[in-house]
Design a protein around this motif. Sequence first.
Motif, mmCIF file in Angstrom:
data_model
loop_
_atom_site.group_PDB
_atom_site.id
_atom_site.type_symbol
_atom_site.label_atom_id
_atom_site.label_comp_id
_atom_site.label_asym_id
_atom_site.label_seq_id
_atom_site.Cartn_x
_atom_site.Cartn_y
_atom_site.Cartn_z
ATOM 1 N N ALA A 1 -12.102 5.053 4.580
ATOM 2 C CA ALA A 1 -12.488 5.272 3.582
ATOM 3 C C ALA A 1 -12.815 3.768 3.816
ATOM 4 C CB ALA A 1 -11.258 4.851 3.194
ATOM 5 N N ASP A 2 -13.754 3.315 4.476
ATOM 6 C CA ASP A 2 -13.879 2.584 4.760
ATOM 7 C C ASP A 2 -13.769 1.986 3.164
ATOM 8 O OD1 ASP A 2 -15.862 2.966 7.174
ATOM 9 O OD2 ASP A 2 -17.140 4.187 6.055
ATOM 10 N N ILE A 3 -13.354 1.313 2.957
ATOM 11 C CA ILE A 3 -12.488 0.203 1.782
ATOM 12 C C ILE A 3 -12.766 -1.426 2.456
ATOM 13 C CG2 ILE A 3 -10.979 -0.844 0.136
ATOM 14 C CD1 ILE A 3 -9.701 2.097 0.992
ATOM 15 N N LYS A 4 -13.935 -2.422 2.423
ATOM 16 C CA LYS A 4 -14.543 -3.416 1.769
ATOM 17 C C LYS A 4 -13.099 -4.549 1.917
ATOM 18 C CE LYS A 4 -17.107 -5.296 -0.726
ATOM 19 N NZ LYS A 4 -18.587 -5.727 -0.944
ATOM 20 N N GLN A 5 -12.778 -3.816 1.129
ATOM 21 C CA GLN A 5 -11.118 -4.777 0.761
ATOM 22 C C GLN A 5 -10.174 -5.414 1.376
ATOM 23 O OE1 GLN A 5 -12.899 -2.737 -1.752
ATOM 24 N NE2 GLN A 5 -14.122 -3.927 -2.851
ATOM 25 N N LEU A 6 -10.148 -4.040 2.069
ATOM 26 C CA LEU A 6 -9.363 -4.161 3.760
ATOM 27 C C LEU A 6 -9.128 -5.523 4.398
ATOM 28 C CD1 LEU A 6 -8.000 -0.680 3.866
ATOM 29 C CD2 LEU A 6 -6.689 -2.118 2.605
ATOM 30 N N THR A 7 -9.431 -6.958 3.723
ATOM 31 C CA THR A 7 -9.513 -8.185 4.751
ATOM 32 C C THR A 7 -8.758 -8.605 4.915
ATOM 33 O OG1 THR A 7 -10.038 -8.848 3.197
ATOM 34 C CG2 THR A 7 -11.978 -7.983 3.723
ATOM 35 N N ARG A 8 -8.398 -10.037 6.031
ATOM 36 C CA ARG A 8 -7.131 -10.279 5.729
ATOM 37 C C ARG A 8 -6.123 -10.678 4.237
ATOM 38 N NH1 ARG A 8 -11.282 -13.043 7.532
ATOM 39 N NH2 ARG A 8 -11.497 -13.125 10.219
ATOM 40 N N GLY A 9 -4.887 -10.649 4.829
ATOM 41 C CA GLY A 9 -4.050 -10.705 3.784
ATOM 42 C C GLY A 9 -4.096 -8.949 3.044
ATOM 43 N N SER A 10 -5.003 -8.066 3.258
ATOM 44 C CA SER A 10 -4.813 -7.133 2.441
ATOM 45 C C SER A 10 -3.461 -6.038 3.155
ATOM 46 C CB SER A 10 -6.504 -6.081 2.092
ATOM 47 O OG SER A 10 -6.023 -5.836 3.377
ATOM 48 N N LYS A 11 -2.529 -4.931 2.074
ATOM 49 C CA LYS A 11 -1.761 -4.775 2.258
ATOM 50 C C LYS A 11 -2.182 -3.033 2.060
ATOM 51 C CE LYS A 11 1.871 -7.828 1.743
ATOM 52 N NZ LYS A 11 2.676 -8.737 0.958
ATOM 53 N N LEU A 12 -1.802 -2.332 2.779
ATOM 54 C CA LEU A 12 -2.400 -0.811 2.648
ATOM 55 C C LEU A 12 -1.163 0.153 2.602
ATOM 56 C CD1 LEU A 12 -4.849 1.837 2.722
ATOM 57 C CD2 LEU A 12 -4.757 1.212 5.141
ATOM 58 N N GLN A 13 -0.645 1.323 2.052
ATOM 59 C CA GLN A 13 0.311 1.821 1.298
ATOM 60 C C GLN A 13 -0.006 3.401 1.648
ATOM 61 O OE1 GLN A 13 2.660 1.192 -1.718
ATOM 62 N NE2 GLN A 13 2.995 -1.267 -1.834
ATOM 63 N N LEU A 14 0.444 4.082 3.134
ATOM 64 C CA LEU A 14 0.220 5.318 3.286
ATOM 65 C C LEU A 14 1.580 6.062 3.438
ATOM 66 C CD1 LEU A 14 -1.747 3.993 6.033
ATOM 67 C CD2 LEU A 14 -2.473 4.834 4.618
ATOM 68 N N PRO A 15 1.303 7.276 2.579
ATOM 69 C CA PRO A 15 2.392 8.174 2.620
ATOM 70 C C PRO A 15 3.004 8.942 4.380
ATOM 71 C CG PRO A 15 0.984 8.732 1.345
ATOM 72 C CD PRO A 15 0.274 8.037 2.085
ATOM 73 N N VAL A 16 3.853 8.750 4.448
ATOM 74 C CA VAL A 16 4.257 8.932 5.708
ATOM 75 C C VAL A 16 4.442 10.496 6.066
ATOM 76 C CG1 VAL A 16 6.744 8.684 7.796
ATOM 77 C CG2 VAL A 16 5.409 6.866 6.592
ATOM 78 N N SER A 17 4.350 11.025 7.133
ATOM 79 C CA SER A 17 4.310 13.106 7.047
ATOM 80 C C SER A 17 5.303 12.594 8.660
ATOM 81 C CB SER A 17 3.361 13.612 7.343
ATOM 82 O OG SER A 17 2.612 13.191 5.981
ATOM 83 N N VAL A 18 5.435 12.241 9.173
ATOM 84 C CA VAL A 18 6.014 12.528 11.121
ATOM 85 C C VAL A 18 6.996 11.136 11.044
ATOM 86 C CG1 VAL A 18 3.690 13.430 11.631
ATOM 87 C CG2 VAL A 18 4.211 11.250 11.752
#
Length: 369
Positions: free
Chosen positions: A206-223
């Motif tokens: 996604a190349d999201i530059k705001q995903l720096t130190r301290g950021s949290k990424l939420q991903l739907p789990v499929s497996v």
Amino acid sequence: MKSIRIDRNRRLRDDPGTGHNRWHPDIEPLIEVAPGEEVLLETRDAADGQVKPHMTFADLAKNDKKVGHPLTGPVFVKGAEPGDILEVEFVDMTPQPYGWTVIRPGVGFLREVFDAEFLAHWHVDGKFARSPQIPGVRIPEGIFMGTAGVAPSHEQMRSWNARETELVSRGGLALLPDPQDAIPASQPIASEGLRTMPPRENGGNADIKQLTRGSKLQLPVSVSGALFSTGDAHYAQGDSECCITAIEMGATAVVRFNLLKGEAVRRKTRFPRFSHPGYFAAPEWAAPHNFVATTGFPIREDGTQECEDLTLAARNAVLEMIALLGERGFSREQAYVICSLAVDLRISNVVDLPNVCVSALLPEAIFER
């Protein structure tokens, strides 16, 4: 702390037990961690270490073309099951001392405008990166992982491959499965695995530059276990990455996982989400206050008026910024790279029809003079 470490003198193909460059649910996890546990992941750059500080653009012709992006992982997260959300906290990231940016003919946002061959080498000095190919510019550190995601299910992999194949049949652009340079090279993973170029519902590039130190990424789990992987670190990038590369480099990431049980089902979450509690207190690269901006509207060069075309508006905003940088003495190629690394595209309005407006913001802090 558990870790996956790599030999930075070896490419992924020569060290295949450390990662992969395709998305596939059957890729075996390398380590297992519990929620709340930190894990250290050493990563390679997007070109798998093929770009070196002494190279010229002509040297790139010898490189393998289908190796991107080498990812470190997968990591099996205990307790993660389909329907959950995996929250990934980026605790820390450390860049390697060298990075690169390239413009290639036929790719990038302005591929119809730029038929350029340009390679910039970047050297990290303290909190800045500098390049002899773009003198007078210092790019502040804004390190983030360009690619981070979880494994798709078999059903998702088949569905996504089908929709991208259909897109290509209509004249669209997509990189379809290809076993060339695939890691793992074993079948059927190599021939079925999703290429890592586009982001998808599982996260990814996604190349999201705001995903720096301290950021949290939420991903739907499929497996089961989620099977998280990351790589493709960027020392810095503007919102859009318009020339198709940022300051590409290897890095070391420390991440921590949290499980939100059943939340993907409850929320009906389709795409990833992210947050950064301290983002607006971040340095000027993140939210510049001293900047110059250009704007773009959906009007073609021949004067034809289009309506609600944000892509055309964004294109015009970037072209105007390249012209502005030309007024400051930069070549078109240098200006294009600066736009990719430091200029943020913002949607200023989508309602004042026909002329939706996109703005391009250039932070003045990157200039040394």
